[in-house]
Structure formats: C-alpha cells, structure tokens
Design an enzyme around this catalytic site. Structure first.
Site, short mmCIF file in Angstrom:
data_model
loop_
_atom_site.label_atom_id
_atom_site.label_comp_id
_atom_site.label_asym_id
_atom_site.label_seq_id
_atom_site.Cartn_x
_atom_site.Cartn_y
_atom_site.Cartn_z
N ASP A 12 0.85 -1.20 0.00
CA ASP A 12 0.00 0.00 0.00
C ASP A 12 0.89 1.26 0.00
OD1 ASP A 12 -3.29 0.01 0.86
OD2 ASP A 12 -2.27 1.95 0.77
N ARG A 27 -5.31 6.24 0.25
CA ARG A 27 -6.63 6.44 0.86
C ARG A 27 -6.51 7.32 2.11
NH1 ARG A 27 -11.72 3.59 1.30
NH2 ARG A 27 -12.75 4.42 3.12
N THR A 73 -16.59 -3.43 -10.27
CA THR A 73 -17.79 -2.95 -9.57
C THR A 73 -19.04 -3.18 -10.41
OG1 THR A 73 -18.98 -0.87 -9.20
CG2 THR A 73 -16.80 -0.68 -10.12
N SER A 87 -20.17 7.27 -13.25
CA SER A 87 -19.21 8.22 -12.67
C SER A 87 -17.86 7.98 -13.34
CB SER A 87 -19.06 8.01 -11.16
OG SER A 87 -18.18 6.92 -10.90
N TYR A 140 -15.03 7.42 -11.75
CA TYR A 140 -14.43 6.26 -11.07
C TYR A 140 -14.89 4.96 -11.72
CZ TYR A 140 -14.91 2.33 -7.88
OH TYR A 140 -14.96 1.07 -7.37
N HIS A 141 -16.21 4.81 -11.90
CA HIS A 141 -16.73 3.57 -12.48
C HIS A 141 -16.23 3.39 -13.91
CE1 HIS A 141 -19.68 4.09 -9.12
NE2 HIS A 141 -19.46 2.79 -9.02
N LYS A 200 -13.01 1.71 -13.95
CA LYS A 200 -13.14 0.26 -13.72
C LYS A 200 -13.48 -0.45 -15.03
CE LYS A 200 -12.92 -0.79 -9.54
NZ LYS A 200 -11.69 -1.00 -8.72
N GLN A 227 -18.25 -5.99 -7.93
CA GLN A 227 -18.74 -5.92 -6.56
C GLN A 227 -19.74 -4.78 -6.37
OE1 GLN A 227 -16.53 -6.62 -2.44
NE2 GLN A 227 -15.91 -4.71 -3.38
N VAL A 260 -20.23 -2.30 -0.36
CA VAL A 260 -20.00 -3.16 0.80
C VAL A 260 -20.38 -2.39 2.07
CG1 VAL A 260 -18.25 -4.51 2.06
CG2 VAL A 260 -18.04 -4.18 -0.43
N VAL A 288 -31.48 10.87 1.58
CA VAL A 288 -31.90 10.13 0.38
C VAL A 288 -31.82 11.08 -0.81
CG1 VAL A 288 -33.89 9.07 -0.74
CG2 VAL A 288 -33.36 8.54 1.66
N ARG A 339 -26.18 14.05 -7.92
CA ARG A 339 -25.65 13.18 -8.97
C ARG A 339 -26.57 13.17 -10.19
NH1 ARG A 339 -23.45 7.88 -5.65
NH2 ARG A 339 -22.32 9.07 -4.12
N GLU A 390 -28.21 10.59 -12.27
CA GLU A 390 -28.47 9.15 -12.27
C GLU A 390 -29.98 8.91 -12.31
OE1 GLU A 390 -26.98 7.65 -8.52
OE2 GLU A 390 -28.40 8.84 -7.35
N1 LIG Z 1 -15.80 -0.70 -0.71
C1 LIG Z 1 -16.75 -0.95 -1.60
O1 LIG Z 1 -17.94 -0.87 -1.31
C2 LIG Z 1 -16.38 -1.37 -2.99
C3 LIG Z 1 -17.41 -1.71 -3.88
C4 LIG Z 1 -17.06 -2.11 -5.17
C5 LIG Z 1 -15.74 -2.18 -5.55
N2 LIG Z 1 -14.76 -1.83 -4.67
C6 LIG Z 1 -13.37 -1.91 -5.10
O2 LIG Z 1 -12.64 -2.67 -4.16
C7 LIG Z 1 -11.31 -2.14 -4.06
C8 LIG Z 1 -11.00 -1.83 -2.59
O3 LIG Z 1 -11.96 -0.91 -2.11
P1 LIG Z 1 -11.84 -0.30 -0.66
O4 LIG Z 1 -13.17 0.16 -0.27
O5 LIG Z 1 -11.10 -1.25 0.21
O6 LIG Z 1 -10.94 0.98 -0.94
P2 LIG Z 1 -9.70 1.55 -0.09
O7 LIG Z 1 -9.41 2.90 -0.63
O8 LIG Z 1 -9.99 1.45 1.36
O9 LIG Z 1 -8.54 0.52 -0.45
C9 LIG Z 1 -7.71 0.67 -1.55
C10 LIG Z 1 -6.28 0.70 -1.03
O10 LIG Z 1 -5.39 0.77 -2.15
C11 LIG Z 1 -4.36 1.69 -1.85
N3 LIG Z 1 -3.84 2.22 -3.11
C12 LIG Z 1 -4.50 2.95 -4.04
N4 LIG Z 1 -3.67 3.28 -5.04
C13 LIG Z 1 -2.46 2.74 -4.75
C14 LIG Z 1 -1.19 2.78 -5.38
N5 LIG Z 1 -1.00 3.48 -6.50
N6 LIG Z 1 -0.16 2.11 -4.81
C15 LIG Z 1 -0.33 1.43 -3.64
N7 LIG Z 1 -1.51 1.38 -2.98
C16 LIG Z 1 -2.57 2.04 -3.53
C17 LIG Z 1 -5.04 2.76 -0.99
O11 LIG Z 1 -4.13 3.48 -0.21
C18 LIG Z 1 -6.01 1.93 -0.17
O12 LIG Z 1 -5.47 1.55 1.07
C19 LIG Z 1 -11.23 -0.91 -4.94
O13 LIG Z 1 -10.64 -1.28 -6.17
C20 LIG Z 1 -12.68 -0.55 -5.16
O14 LIG Z 1 -12.88 0.06 -6.41
C21 LIG Z 1 -15.05 -1.42 -3.40
#
Ligand SMILES: NC(=O)c1ccc[n+]([C@@H]2O[C@H](COP(=O)([O-])OP(=O)(O)OC[C@H]3O[C@@H](n4cnc5c(N)ncnc54)[C@H](O)[C@@H]3O)[C@@H](O)[C@H]2O)c1
Length: 382
Positions: A31, A35, A144, A179, A181-182, A185, A208, A211, A254, A326, A328
């Site tokens: 990491d 984040r 996602t 979005s 972000y999406h 993905k 996913q 969560v 909402v 948003r 949507e």
């Molecule tokens: N949390 C959700 O509800 C959810 C839903 C769908 C998809 N996702 C996907 O799951 C994955 C994890 O989500 P999350 O909620 O744990 O997010 P998060 O931000 O808590 O975890 C991602 C981690 O990756 C690290 N990171 C990002 N870029 C980096 C880089 N360049 N080098 C090293 N580390 C890096 C961040 O510091 C972070 O700790 C993501 O890809 C997200 O898109 C999450």
C-alpha cells in the site's frame, strides 16, 4: 498459496489479508496510503483511528502467529512493482489498489486525473508484472457492479450472447458507468480482457456492489484490527453512512426519489468471495467474471431498514429526501444475475436487523468523534 494483496491497508484489503492468513495462505500486503492521504486532504477521516499498516501487521502476527511482509510504495512506479514481485513471487494477486470513490472522482480536475492515472497505471503495472515475473499467477481484480450502470434489461454475469442477423457472438456485457471512477473500472476490465486474449493471463474480475460492515471473524476481540470506517459523502458507502447519520441524529440523506437500486454485500462476504475465487482460480486465457453481491435494495428501502434498527436503540431517525447532486436514474429496472459465486460456495450474510444493530452499537461508542460537516457536501455530477 502465496497471495499478494495490493491495497492491503484499505477497507477491504486489510480484513482480506487477515482472513487469508487465517485460512492457511501466505500473504504479503502492499500500500502507499493513498486512501489515508486523500481522506486527510479532504477532511473526511474515518470514524476511529486505525494504526498504520506495519503496526496492524505486527498486532495480527502477535495475536495469530501469522507474519506478513509489508511493502510500502506506489504501485504506479514500475521499479517498486518489480521489487515487490521479485521479492515475494506471488502465485495469486488480489488487486484492490485503486482510488475507489465515485464522488471523489467527480470532485474536480485534480481528483479526476488522479483517479484515471492511478487506477489505470496500477492495473497496467499488475498485468506487465504478472507477464514478466509470475506468468502463471491468477489475478483477482476488484471491479464494480457500477460498470454495468442501470440498463433497462437484465444484467448478466459479465457476458452477453448476441444474435445478430442470424449469427451469434459472446461479448463483454455492455458497460455504461455513472461516474468517472466507475468508468476507470470499465477501462480496467477492457485492459484485462485484451491481455487475457493476447497473453493467456488468468483473471477473475469481481463486479462488486457497495460493501457495508465493520466486523469480520478476525477482528473479534481486538479493536486495533478493525478496518477503516468512513461515513462521509466521499468515502463512506451508503449503509455505513446511514448508520452514522442515524447515531448522529442527522436525517438520512436520500438523494432525489430514492429508487436507486443496487446489489449489496456484507464485508464478511467480500472476504468469502475473494477467497473462493482464489482457491478455485480461472484457467489460463480465461477472464472469469462474477457479480459480487447478495441482495438488492433501493436507497429508500435501506433508509427504512436503518430507521427501523435505530428505533430499537431509541434513536430518533429521520429520513429526508434532498435534491440529488448526482446525474443518475432515480427510478429504474434492475435485475442483475449473481449465481456464480453461490455456485463456488458463497454462504451469504444478509442485511438483518441484528447486523445493523451491531453496527449501531459500535458507532455509538464513537458518537463524540462524528464530524457532522463531513456527512454531506453535495459533490455535483454536472
Ligand atoms: N468498498 C466498496 O464498497 C467497494 C465496492 C465495489 C468495488 N470496490 C473496489 O474494491 C477495491 C478496494 O476498495 P476499498 O473500499 O477497500 O478501498 P480503499 O481505498 O480502502 O482501499 C484501496 C487501497 O489501495 C491503496 N492504493 C490505491 N492506489 C495505490 C497505489 N498506487 N499504490 C499502492 N496502494 C494504492 C489505498 O491506499 C487503499 O489503502 C477498490 O478497487 C474498489 O474500487 C469497493
């Protein structure tokens, strides 16, 4: 199995790391604290303090006896990626390391370009590193459900059989994100699919849903091991946000009509889905796609459930419809397939009043730390 977890400090990465070691796998975590740094910059820190990754790894090793190598660095940097892959020689990679927030990606130009560069660079580097250093390794990539958007037909599990002028072909299911972000993905999926075809990579792409949750089996009894819990508009997922709003006596926000429907899952089920995918990997040359959620809810339904759970704690939970920042659909058809992970052995944890109650209990312990200003800032999509 030797499993490298990219994004191992994150909301999902850290509980996954503990869970996989508890199931007998050898795990290393990577990491760069992106984040944590973005949350600090945007003044939306998690509800409670979370020790840094090395400290958590130390705690977990002391408690469980499972050590984990830690690599702190930026996976956009090839030299760092090379060092990690050469040192650990993974048999599987779980790729969580992305900027995961839709509202953050829509905040301004800087946030948008950070999201594009970070997410695509990391995915490309993972692909190149697997090809160069671990060509047999299985990539489990977090995608996602938001990649599909909300089409007016059933959403299939990754692929769609098309019959056109008397001929048939199987394509990736059409994707149209809501979005930036999406959209990154979707680009990840396209990159992976291209290199699966070119280089016979073995990839599982997990679509996913949002969560929710705090506790997993490995966090019981040690609060130092809990994952981040964000409740702000940028990094909090909707159930987690609503729980904090309920505790803070802040009307549940909402957006618009509240008919936005998505597939949800408990953080415990994320861990199951990832582990099941790792233990029954995709074949070389296969892009295997699973829709990773266990039940669907509209925002109105979620708000009502949180209100009902809050009432049992004597909280005065209000629900308020506000203008939707948003762009949507607020009322739409939504019927996504999700049988693949059940067939692999997933045993779902559903969103019960009991689950919501345990989250409320935990959040109540930290009520005085809630920053009301972080709850809603109205990041506009257009
Ligand atoms: N949390 C959700 O509800 C959810 C839903 C769908 C998809 N996702 C996907 O799951 C994955 C994890 O989500 P999350 O909620 O744990 O997010 P998060 O931000 O808590 O975890 C991602 C981690 O990756 C690290 N990171 C990002 N870029 C980096 C880089 N360049 N080098 C090293 N580390 C890096 C961040 O510091 C972070 O700790 C993501 O890809 C997200 O898109 C999450």
């Amino acid at each position: 199995m030797k499993i490298l977890i990219l994004g191992g400090d994150g909301y999902l990465g850290w509980p996954t790391a503990m869970n996989l070691t508890a199931h007998g796998h050898e795990v290393a975590v990577v990491d760069n604290y992106l984040r944590r740094n973005v949350c600090r910059e945007e003044d939306c820190e998690p509800l409670y303090k979370v020790p840094n990754l090395k400290a958590r790894v130390h705690q977990w090793a002391r408690q469980s006896g499972y050590p984990m190598p830690v690599f702190i660095g930026d996976l956009c940097q090839w030299d760092f990626v090379e060092t990690v892959f050469r040192a650990f020689e993974p048999e599987a990679i779980v790729h969580y390391a992305e900027q995961p927030s839709a509202p953050y990606s829509m905040l301004n130009r800087r946030a948008a370009t950070l999201t594009i560069k970070n997410n695509l660079d990391v995915t490309a580097n993972v692909i190149f590193a697997v090809r160069e250093f671990s060509p047999q390794a299985h990539i489990v990539k977090l995608g996602t459900m938001g990649e599909y958007g909300t089409p007016n037909i059933d959403i299939e599990e990754g692929w769609l059989d098309i019959k056109h002028k008397g001929r048939r072909h199987k394509f990736l299911y059409p994707r149209q994100a809501g979005s930036l972000y999406h959209t990154t993905k979707i680009m990840d999926t396209d990159l992976l699919w291209f290199y699966v075809r070119m280089w016979d990579l073995r990839v599982t792409d997990l679509m996913q849903g949002p969560v929710y949750g705090i506790h997993t089996d490995e966090t019981e009894g040690n609060a130092q091991l809990l994952p981040f819990f964000n409740y702000d508009e940028l990094f909090g997922t909707v159930v987690n946000r609503f729980i904090v709003q309920a505790v803070a006596d802040y009307p549940l926000t909402v957006f618009g009509k509240g008919g936005q429907t998505r597939g949800y899952l408990n953080i415990k089920d994320t861990l199951q889905c990832v582990r099941l995918s790792l233990e029954k990997p995709a074949d070389p040359g296969e892009l295997r796609i699973f829709n990773q959620f266990v039940e669907t809810f509209s925002v109105n339904e979620l708000a009502q459930r949180v209100k009902d759970a809050g009432d049992l704690f004597g909280l005065n939970v209000q629900i308020k419809s506000i203008e939707n920042p948003r762009k949507e659909a607020e009322d739409h058809y939504y019927n996504p397939a999700h049988t693949g992970l059940l067939e692999l052995g997933l045993k779902p944890n559903y969103l019960s009043q009991d689950v919501l109650g345990k989250m409320i209990e935990k959040v109540l312990q930290h009520k005085s730390s809630i920053n009301r200003d972080a709850i809603f800032r109205g990041v506009k999509w257009a």
